[in-house]
Design a protein around this motif. Structure first.
Motif, PDB file in Angstrom:
ATOM      1  N   ALA A  33      78.436 -32.361 -34.332  1.00  0.00           N
ATOM      2  CA  ALA A  33      78.308 -32.952 -33.002  1.00  0.00           C
ATOM      3  C   ALA A  33      76.845 -33.040 -32.579  1.00  0.00           C
ATOM      4  O   ALA A  33      76.405 -34.057 -32.016  1.00  0.00           O
ATOM      5  CB  ALA A  33      79.107 -32.128 -31.995  1.00  0.00           C
ATOM      6  N   VAL A  34      76.080 -31.989 -32.843  1.00  0.00           N
ATOM      7  CA  VAL A  34      74.652 -31.997 -32.509  1.00  0.00           C
ATOM      8  C   VAL A  34      73.922 -33.077 -33.296  1.00  0.00           C
ATOM      9  O   VAL A  34      73.077 -33.804 -32.753  1.00  0.00           O
ATOM     10  CB  VAL A  34      74.027 -30.612 -32.782  1.00  0.00           C
ATOM     11  N   ALA A  35      74.260 -33.226 -34.567  1.00  0.00           N
ATOM     12  CA  ALA A  35      73.635 -34.268 -35.397  1.00  0.00           C
ATOM     13  C   ALA A  35      73.947 -35.652 -34.853  1.00  0.00           C
ATOM     14  O   ALA A  35      73.078 -36.538 -34.833  1.00  0.00           O
ATOM     15  CB  ALA A  35      74.122 -34.146 -36.838  1.00  0.00           C
ATOM     16  N   ALA A  36      75.171 -35.864 -34.379  1.00  0.00           N
ATOM     17  CA  ALA A  36      75.544 -37.161 -33.810  1.00  0.00           C
ATOM     18  C   ALA A  36      74.730 -37.462 -32.557  1.00  0.00           C
ATOM     19  O   ALA A  36      74.284 -38.585 -32.339  1.00  0.00           O
ATOM     20  CB  ALA A  36      77.039 -37.176 -33.495  1.00  0.00           C
ATOM     21  N   ILE A  37      74.530 -36.457 -31.718  1.00  0.00           N
ATOM     22  CA  ILE A  37      73.757 -36.646 -30.485  1.00  0.00           C
ATOM     23  C   ILE A  37      72.328 -37.052 -30.795  1.00  0.00           C
ATOM     24  O   ILE A  37      71.767 -37.952 -30.159  1.00  0.00           O
ATOM     25  CB  ILE A  37      73.781 -35.347 -29.644  1.00  0.00           C
ATOM     26  N   PHE A  38      71.713 -36.425 -31.788  1.00  0.00           N
ATOM     27  CA  PHE A  38      70.323 -36.729 -32.137  1.00  0.00           C
ATOM     28  C   PHE A  38      70.174 -38.108 -32.754  1.00  0.00           C
ATOM     29  O   PHE A  38      69.104 -38.716 -32.681  1.00  0.00           O
ATOM     30  CB  PHE A  38      69.781 -35.687 -33.123  1.00  0.00           C
ATOM     31  N   THR A  39      71.228 -38.639 -33.381  1.00  0.00           N
ATOM     32  CA  THR A  39      71.107 -39.872 -34.157  1.00  0.00           C
ATOM     33  C   THR A  39      71.320 -41.123 -33.314  1.00  0.00           C
ATOM     34  O   THR A  39      70.828 -42.200 -33.661  1.00  0.00           O
ATOM     35  CB  THR A  39      72.099 -39.856 -35.337  1.00  0.00           C
ATOM     36  N   ILE A  40      72.057 -41.033 -32.219  1.00  0.00           N
ATOM     37  CA  ILE A  40      72.296 -42.210 -31.368  1.00  0.00           C
ATOM     38  C   ILE A  40      70.963 -42.730 -30.826  1.00  0.00           C
ATOM     39  O   ILE A  40      70.178 -41.980 -30.262  1.00  0.00           O
ATOM     40  CB  ILE A  40      73.241 -41.861 -30.202  1.00  0.00           C
ATOM     41  N   GLN A  41      70.718 -44.025 -31.007  1.00  0.00           N
ATOM     42  CA  GLN A  41      69.474 -44.655 -30.581  1.00  0.00           C
ATOM     43  C   GLN A  41      69.769 -45.949 -29.822  1.00  0.00           C
ATOM     44  O   GLN A  41      70.871 -46.500 -29.935  1.00  0.00           O
ATOM     45  CB  GLN A  41      68.581 -44.965 -31.800  1.00  0.00           C
ATOM     46  N   GLY A 100      63.842 -32.143 -34.286  1.00  0.00           N
ATOM     47  CA  GLY A 100      64.900 -31.383 -33.615  1.00  0.00           C
ATOM     48  C   GLY A 100      66.087 -31.111 -34.514  1.00  0.00           C
ATOM     49  O   GLY A 100      66.508 -29.951 -34.686  1.00  0.00           O
ATOM     50  N   LEU A 101      66.663 -32.161 -35.115  1.00  0.00           N
ATOM     51  CA  LEU A 101      67.831 -31.990 -35.974  1.00  0.00           C
ATOM     52  C   LEU A 101      67.473 -31.246 -37.261  1.00  0.00           C
ATOM     53  O   LEU A 101      68.278 -30.469 -37.785  1.00  0.00           O
ATOM     54  CB  LEU A 101      68.438 -33.348 -36.304  1.00  0.00           C
ATOM     55  N   THR A 102      66.270 -31.447 -37.782  1.00  0.00           N
ATOM     56  CA  THR A 102      65.845 -30.744 -38.991  1.00  0.00           C
ATOM     57  C   THR A 102      65.809 -29.234 -38.765  1.00  0.00           C
ATOM     58  O   THR A 102      66.213 -28.450 -39.628  1.00  0.00           O
ATOM     59  CB  THR A 102      64.455 -31.241 -39.436  1.00  0.00           C
ATOM     60  N   LEU A 103      65.352 -28.821 -37.592  1.00  0.00           N
ATOM     61  CA  LEU A 103      65.322 -27.391 -37.276  1.00  0.00           C
ATOM     62  C   LEU A 103      66.738 -26.827 -37.161  1.00  0.00           C
ATOM     63  O   LEU A 103      66.990 -25.677 -37.540  1.00  0.00           O
ATOM     64  CB  LEU A 103      64.548 -27.150 -35.983  1.00  0.00           C
ATOM     65  N   VAL A 104      67.651 -27.648 -36.620  1.00  0.00           N
ATOM     66  CA  VAL A 104      69.057 -27.216 -36.585  1.00  0.00           C
ATOM     67  C   VAL A 104      69.564 -26.988 -38.000  1.00  0.00           C
ATOM     68  O   VAL A 104      70.248 -25.993 -38.284  1.00  0.00           O
ATOM     69  CB  VAL A 104      69.926 -28.273 -35.859  1.00  0.00           C
ATOM     70  N   THR A 105      69.227 -27.887 -38.917  1.00  0.00           N
ATOM     71  CA  THR A 105      69.633 -27.748 -40.318  1.00  0.00           C
ATOM     72  C   THR A 105      69.039 -26.499 -40.944  1.00  0.00           C
ATOM     73  O   THR A 105      69.724 -25.747 -41.648  1.00  0.00           O
ATOM     74  CB  THR A 105      69.199 -28.994 -41.119  1.00  0.00           C
ATOM     75  N   VAL A 106      67.749 -26.263 -40.696  1.00  0.00           N
ATOM     76  CA  VAL A 106      67.066 -25.100 -41.271  1.00  0.00           C
ATOM     77  C   VAL A 106      67.742 -23.806 -40.828  1.00  0.00           C
ATOM     78  O   VAL A 106      68.058 -22.928 -41.641  1.00  0.00           O
ATOM     79  CB  VAL A 106      65.576 -25.099 -40.863  1.00  0.00           C
ATOM     80  N   VAL A 107      67.980 -23.673 -39.529  1.00  0.00           N
ATOM     81  CA  VAL A 107      68.598 -22.451 -39.009  1.00  0.00           C
ATOM     82  C   VAL A 107      70.012 -22.293 -39.551  1.00  0.00           C
ATOM     83  O   VAL A 107      70.426 -21.190 -39.949  1.00  0.00           O
ATOM     84  CB  VAL A 107      68.610 -22.476 -37.463  1.00  0.00           C
ATOM     85  N   ALA A 108      70.774 -23.410 -39.593  1.00  0.00           N
ATOM     86  CA  ALA A 108      72.150 -23.340 -40.082  1.00  0.00           C
ATOM     87  C   ALA A 108      72.197 -22.948 -41.554  1.00  0.00           C
ATOM     88  O   ALA A 108      73.019 -22.119 -41.965  1.00  0.00           O
ATOM     89  CB  ALA A 108      72.844 -24.681 -39.870  1.00  0.00           C
ATOM     90  N   VAL A 109      71.321 -23.525 -42.360  1.00  0.00           N
ATOM     91  CA  VAL A 109      71.310 -23.237 -43.797  1.00  0.00           C
ATOM     92  C   VAL A 109      70.848 -21.811 -44.055  1.00  0.00           C
ATOM     93  O   VAL A 109      71.440 -21.083 -44.870  1.00  0.00           O
ATOM     94  CB  VAL A 109      70.416 -24.246 -44.540  1.00  0.00           C
ATOM     95  N   MET A 110      69.808 -21.354 -43.361  1.00  0.00           N
ATOM     96  CA  MET A 110      69.314 -19.989 -43.574  1.00  0.00           C
ATOM     97  C   MET A 110      70.342 -18.967 -43.107  1.00  0.00           C
ATOM     98  O   MET A 110      70.515 -17.909 -43.728  1.00  0.00           O
ATOM     99  CB  MET A 110      67.991 -19.787 -42.841  1.00  0.00           C
TER     100      MET A 110
END
Length: 346
Positions: A33-41, A100-110
């Motif tokens: 859901a967070v990824a979808a929010i960041f991608t809408i342009q 923003g979304l990349t940091l979400v990925t980093v935290v989720a993966v770690m």
């Protein structure tokens, strides 16, 4: 308060991302859901660019996160350090919008890495599903129409400008109303510039469409230029006309000239919409402008130092007229080419 298409699409993209998360068996739909929010342009072109940037930076961030867990562990300091590194890399790659979304990925993966590689890959897949859901919704549901929205805002800006210009010399509008309308006009122009950038970013694959789009860009830029010049005229009248000695003697002549130019501006917009008769004569007489210049020149000879403020007003008015005529010529060229293209297609 109105609900725009982008607001609705954001909600739909989040809903679709959460639905896909359940369909694919992800443990939680939050990351998707967070990824979808960041991608809408606001445009398909920008949305696609966002997806490509996000793919690169998120993949890189996930790899850095996995490597960092092996080398540094999963401590809060390690997570913070990796976030700093990923931010610096994104800036270096000129992909700041994807941070923003990349940091979400980093935290989720770690956070998930100690549970195994498959779990970390699953977290990354959740990000991809959210991005995909957002792009599909943006492209298929109420797809952005930058050109249509741009023209609508041009008419809105003209309406605000026309009202202010028609009352600029007479000064009949209340101070607070004038201030509010001027602020609204400047805000509309800023939105118009942003809308032009979206229109400029759109891409066409067919050569014929590329040429048509290039002509529309030139026309759009001139539409903004004319509006900006009208705003400059407003500012000059406000700053110099009322401070000029014996300015009242010129009120009627200047007011008539501005009235004629605003009418010309309106007729040009109508012509672009195809609402004017073919070959209708709408251009103001240049002889009237020439007479105004001669009268002003004679007037200045009486006392050049005291009367020069009126020169600024007349100069700004003539420049507004110049750009209106240039818009007229560009409009004729664009309309003729569009008619030629339409005949060629038939």
């Amino acid at each position: 308060m109105t609900i725009g298409a982008r607001v609705l699409k954001t909600g739909m993209a989040v809903a679709l991302a959460m639905y896909l998360s359940g369909l694919l068996g992800f443990p939680s739909p939050i990351i998707a859901a967070v990824a979808a929010i960041f991608t809408i342009q606001p445009s398909i072109s920008r949305s696609w660019q966002q997806v490509t940037d996000q793919l690169q930076t998120n993949f890189l961030g996930a790899m850095v996160a996995i490597a960092a867990v092996k080398l540094l562990g999963q401590t809060p300091l390690a997570v913070g350090f990796v976030c700093v590194i990923v931010i610096l890399i994104s800036i270096r790659l000129h992909m700041e919008s994807s941070i923003g979304l990349t940091l979400v990925t980093v935290v989720a993966v770690m956070e998930a890495n100690e549970q195994g590689w498959l779990f970390a890959v699953q977290r990354f897949s959740m990000v991809l599903s959210g991005m995909g859901a957002a792009f599909v919704v943006n492209a298929l549901i109420f797809p952005p129409r930058p050109r249509k929205q741009f023209i609508a805002q041009v008419h809105e800006a003209y309406g605000q400008l026309s009202l202010l210009l028609r009352m600029a010399i007479s000064n009949e509008m209340k101070e607070d109303v004038h201030r509010r309308e001027t602020e609204n006009l400047h805000q509309t122009l800023r939105k118009l510039q942003e809308r032009y950038l979206l229109f400029e970013e759109e891409r066409s694959l067919l050569p014929r469409r590329k040429l048509a789009r290039a002509r529309q860009l030139v026309l759009s830029k001139q539409l903004i230029k004319v509006l900006s010049q009208g705003v400059d005229l407003l500012d000059v009248v406000e700053e110099h006309y009322f401070s000029a000695p014996r300015a009242g003697e010129w009120a009627q002549r200047l007011d008539q000239q501005i009235e004629e130019l605003t009418k010309y501006h309106e007729q040009l917009l109508l012509k672009l919409e195809g609402k004017m008769k073919p070959h209708a004569s709408i251009e103001p007489e240049e002889e009237r402008e020439a007479r105004l210049i001669k009268q002003l020149t004679d007037y200045l000879q009486e006392d050049p130092g005291e009367n020069k403020r009126l020169v600024f007003v007349a100069s700004s008015m003539l420049e507004y007229a110049y750009h209106l005529r240039r818009l007229d010529r560009i409009s004729d060229q664009v309309l003729q080419r569009e008619e030629s293209d339409a005949v060629g297609i038939e």
